[in-house]
Design a protein around this motif. Structure first.
Motif, short mmCIF file in Angstrom:
data_model
loop_
_atom_site.label_atom_id
_atom_site.label_comp_id
_atom_site.label_asym_id
_atom_site.label_seq_id
_atom_site.Cartn_x
_atom_site.Cartn_y
_atom_site.Cartn_z
N GLU A 6 -28.90 7.89 -35.72
CA GLU A 6 -29.99 7.05 -36.29
C GLU A 6 -29.61 7.47 -37.97
N THR A 7 -29.23 8.53 -38.21
CA THR A 7 -28.99 8.93 -39.42
C THR A 7 -27.68 8.31 -40.31
N SER A 8 -27.00 7.80 -39.55
CA SER A 8 -25.70 7.12 -40.29
C SER A 8 -26.20 5.93 -41.12
N ARG A 9 -25.24 5.69 -42.12
CA ARG A 9 -25.34 4.44 -42.62
C ARG A 9 -25.26 3.10 -41.87
N GLN A 13 -26.49 -1.24 -45.17
CA GLN A 13 -26.24 -0.06 -46.05
C GLN A 13 -24.94 0.03 -46.54
N GLN A 16 -24.69 -2.37 -49.39
CA GLN A 16 -25.40 -2.12 -50.41
C GLN A 16 -24.26 -0.99 -51.25
N LEU A 17 -23.95 0.05 -50.50
CA LEU A 17 -23.12 1.19 -51.05
C LEU A 17 -21.73 0.57 -51.67
N LEU A 20 -22.64 -0.72 -55.22
CA LEU A 20 -22.82 0.32 -55.87
C LEU A 20 -21.74 1.14 -56.47
N LEU A 21 -20.69 1.29 -55.46
CA LEU A 21 -19.59 2.02 -55.69
C LEU A 21 -18.29 0.94 -56.56
N VAL A 51 -30.01 -2.74 -55.08
CA VAL A 51 -31.12 -2.50 -54.36
C VAL A 51 -31.76 -3.78 -53.78
N GLY A 52 -31.92 -4.72 -54.46
CA GLY A 52 -32.57 -6.06 -54.03
C GLY A 52 -31.82 -6.54 -53.14
N LEU A 54 -30.16 -5.85 -50.54
CA LEU A 54 -30.14 -5.19 -49.21
C LEU A 54 -30.92 -5.91 -47.70
N ASP A 55 -31.83 -6.42 -48.38
CA ASP A 55 -32.79 -7.30 -47.32
C ASP A 55 -31.90 -8.35 -46.68
N SER A 283 -14.90 7.81 -46.24
CA SER A 283 -15.95 8.75 -46.76
C SER A 283 -16.36 8.64 -48.04
N VAL A 284 -17.40 8.96 -48.29
CA VAL A 284 -17.99 9.25 -49.56
C VAL A 284 -18.27 10.47 -49.74
#
Lengths: 284, 284
Positions: A6-9, A13, A16-17, A20-21, A51-52, A54-55, A283-284
């Motif tokens: 549950e905690t991995s991207r 996401q 989205q990343l 950003l990258l 950010v926007g 993502l949805d 991996s980042v």
């Protein structure tokens, strides 16, 4: 599809990343990056755009129609004052998100997503143009009613002609690098993802190196649209000169910014490649 | 709470954007920013940290317990190889997100959120330390069982003593700038948000100017913890020298990076202020 705790991207996401990258890679001659920006199109506009978006990526990941997901991502992206920040990148990534969510992030998987698009997807795609000004060429003779700049007002013309989003992209594949990717199973994007996976070091450095390599290989269709064929050829050749050690990338970046030359399509492909690589094992 | 149309940024998204804008401000002596990074703690780690934190902010925005929201945000943040990127900023912002979602983003609103925390929130807070190494001081005599570095293994000791998260923060308020904000209605954060709102220009420039102004005003408790009181005082005085035009901020930034001096608490307060300002009327 890989199991994720549950905690991995999530897939959305990672999309989205990837945005950003991509914008954080530097130097990236002509485009906004971490160290270069325009007065009216700044690094922070790209942050807000990611950010926007993502949805919309989340809609694509849950199997909603691609057109609707894309429109939602562009609406979210446009909540900043820089205008069009990541239209092309989002157009490229959205079907890849859908393919990944189906557990088949491959050329075939992406082709299947594209092949399933409908006239509704086209209507949504046009609606996305209501949110932001995008630099596009005039439509071919007789295609005025389908000028994308008409946005949602083109709806009845789209329905009348019954054009699916896959068919629409096919019509522009010769002149638009993103439409070409959509129409041919995303060959450059998947190839570029391999390039990223084979490289090492900080991810943003790998992204900017990939950008230069792609720029040196094919003309950027956004530069062709914004300027002309001659400029696009010059951009390709000078990127090649950087790779050959004959030009300084930082000086070239400064000059392209000065001349308002923005190889946006190439940046979009880097963003798409980053998404694929993040979904695999980068991996980042 | 203001009405939002479906395409405007949610409260949780504003929290995510605040993290991204904070790290993008430059120069920001000693911290990672757009133009400065450490080999093992890079700009891209902060991008991934912000992407991963969103789910936790969303929990806070939907009224889930603060501790649980915080733990989720840290778990998501930690999905990158840089380690602790935004622990303090997330700790500061999470109750502010909850206050904003209740329609009362004010010192009183944030105090109310803190006052309602329970022992369960403390347990979740400790669990967050399982995900990432955070630089903290040794606990006071007799408090060893409550050393935060014990993470989830401290659970029974926490329950036995019945410490709420508000009480825990109160105990550290003298030595930790974030705990002090939690315990006093977030005075510096709200004041800093006013500063941002009064300024103009690109948001990341306003953020870095705010960072310097805050750094020159109070000692950074993270520098005290990581180094010592003397270093923290030097940092404050040299930031003041930059504001007085006696030092060059870029040279100071290079020197602090070289000496591994990271005024993290000050950066956290800038992130909190950015969140408040974005929720109000700051446009990007």
């Amino acid at each position: 599809m890989e199991a994720r705790d549950e905690t991995s991207r999530s897939t959305a996401q990672n999309a989205q990343l990837a945005l950003l990258l991509e914008v954080s890679g530097t130097p990236k001659p002509g485009n906004v990056d971490r160290e270069r920006e325009y007065d009216d199109l700044r690094f922070e506009h790209f942050l807000a755009g990611a950010v926007g978006a993502l949805d919309g990526f989340e809609l694509a990941a849950t199997g909603e129609p691609i057109g609707q997901a894309f429109e939602r991502a562009i609406a979210g992206m446009s909540n900043q004052q820089g205008g069009n920040t990541q239209f092309g990148a989002i157009l490229l990534i959205t079907p890849l998100v859908a393919a990944a969510a189906r557990g088949n992030l491959s050329r075939e998987g992406a082709e299947a997503v594209v092949a399933e698009t409908t006239v509704e997807d086209t209507v949504s795609f046009y609606r996305a143009f209501d949110y932001v000004d995008v630099a596009v060429d005039d439509p071919p003779e007789g295609m005025g009613p389908l000028d994308v700049r008409r946005g949602s007002t083109a709806e009845s013309a789209i329905r009348e002609r019954g054009v699916t989003l896959a068919e629409l992209m096919q019509e522009s594949a010769d002149v638009d690098g993103i439409a070409a990717e959509w129409s041919n199973g995303f060959p450059r994007t998947f190839e570029a993802a391999h390039g990223l996976e084979r490289s090492s070091g900080p991810v943003t450095n790998r992204a900017s190196a990939l950008f230069l390599a792609l720029l040196a290989t094919e003309v950027d269709t956004f530069v062709e649209t914004q300027h002309d064929d001659e400029t696009a050829l010059e951009v390709r050749d000078r990127a090649k000169a950087v790779l050959d050690g004959e030009e300084n990338p930082y000086e070239l970046a400064a000059e392209f910014v000065e001349r308002d030359i923005n190889p946006g399509t190439t940046a979009d492909i880097v963003a798409g490649a980053l998404f694929i690589a993040l979904e695999r094992e980068l991996s980042v």
